[in-house]
Design an enzyme around this catalytic site. Structure first.
Site, mmCIF file in Angstrom:
data_model
loop_
_atom_site.group_PDB
_atom_site.id
_atom_site.type_symbol
_atom_site.label_atom_id
_atom_site.label_comp_id
_atom_site.label_asym_id
_atom_site.label_seq_id
_atom_site.Cartn_x
_atom_site.Cartn_y
_atom_site.Cartn_z
ATOM 1 N N GLU A 26 30.901 19.685 -75.114
ATOM 2 C CA GLU A 26 30.620 20.963 -74.761
ATOM 3 C C GLU A 26 31.737 21.800 -73.833
ATOM 4 O OE1 GLU A 26 26.820 23.359 -72.681
ATOM 5 O OE2 GLU A 26 27.186 21.554 -72.129
ATOM 6 N N LYS A 42 24.504 28.303 -78.412
ATOM 7 C CA LYS A 42 23.396 27.547 -77.519
ATOM 8 C C LYS A 42 22.386 28.576 -77.331
ATOM 9 C CE LYS A 42 23.253 25.023 -73.178
ATOM 10 N NZ LYS A 42 23.992 24.807 -71.926
ATOM 11 N N CYS A 60 23.883 20.415 -75.334
ATOM 12 C CA CYS A 60 23.233 19.915 -74.083
ATOM 13 C C CYS A 60 21.943 20.378 -73.457
ATOM 14 C CB CYS A 60 24.393 20.673 -73.110
ATOM 15 S SG CYS A 60 24.407 19.981 -71.456
#
Length: 260
Positions: free
Chosen positions: A41, A110, A145
């Site tokens: 990430e 995300k 994540c």
């Protein structure tokens, strides 16, 4: 599917240095081709949130073109981690996946912002659902994540036939127990491979925990990283997904009309 995971120590706030670092890493990879390489990430910048306005990519560039060229030059599929990207005036934590022909096969932003890091002050959450993409005929999904904590966006991928879930992250050592357990839980409950790429190193007194992994659909560890910069290699036998789903038929045992 053969994967090469770059458990990378990111140079904070230096996109060009990090792109050159990734290029050197790919050029030094050894092994049978084709590979699928996986990056962490925010690998172009690290968690330098306050300066994203100055250093974020613009409409996926120049990082998209860099990864497309890299894929073509080295004949590799690239799960491009994620990077800060300005799109339509807002900055997103964006990921792209590119096949060995240099074609973008997947975009994702995300969805879940991390309140502990005040991400919402610097980033906009994605508004597109997680979707399936294919690499060499294998059905894949990708999350970033903090998304790992949200089963709601992962189970639909499994129900659509995903065989490999990629998790790209900058997960801190302070929550490393969660990182490890959640990956095994997602692999076991969805009966697919989990391939994760975390970073290492320290920035502004936050230490990142490494422990990138490849976990099979039975919950066995194929490979696991330490807290050092390193390359992790693994061969995924995709036929195991079907075998395990037949052996323990979780999806056939579902009673979704009682889940609401």
């Amino acid at each position: 599917m053969q994967v090469a995971i770059y458990q990378m120590e990111i140079v904070p706030g230096k996109p060009e240095e990090n792109r050159e670092k990734v290029k050197r890493w790919v050029s030094n990879l050894e092994g049978d081709r084709p590979l699928t390489i996986v990056l962490p990430e925010l690998w172009t910048t690290g968690y330098t949130l306050p300066i994203f306005e100055q250093i974020a990519d613009e409409d996926y560039e120049p990082t998209r073109q860099f990864l497309k060229q890299l894929a073509q030059d080295y004949n590799v599929n690239i799960v491009g981690g994620s990077y800060a990207n300005r799109r339509e005036g807002k900055i997103y934590n964006s990921s792209i996946v590119i096949n060995a022909r240099g074609e973008v096969v997947h975009y994702y932003e995300k969805i879940h912002m991390v309140p502990m890091l005040n991400e919402h002050l610097y980033l906009t959450g994605g508004n597109r659902k997680t979707e399936i993409f294919e690499l060499n005929g294998i059905k894949c999904g990708l999350i970033i994540c903090y998304d790992l904590r949200f089963t709601e966006i992962i189970r639909p991928l499994a129900l659509k036939g995903v065989e490999v879930l990629f998790v790209v992250a900058e997960w801190p050592t302070s929550r490393l127990t969660h990182w490890n357990i959640l990956q095994y839980a997602r692999a076991i409950e969805n009966q697919f491979f989990v391939v994760s790429c975390n970073n290492v190193g320290e920035h502004e007194q936050v230490e990142y925990g490494g422990n990138s992994k490849v976990i099979d659909p039975w919950g066995n560890t194929i490979v696991s990283g330490e807290k050092i910069e390193q390359t992790l290699m693994a061969q995924l036998n995709i036929s195991e997904v079907k075998e395990i789903r037949e052996k323990v038929p979780v999806f056939k045992s579902r009673v979704p009309h009682l889940y609401r």
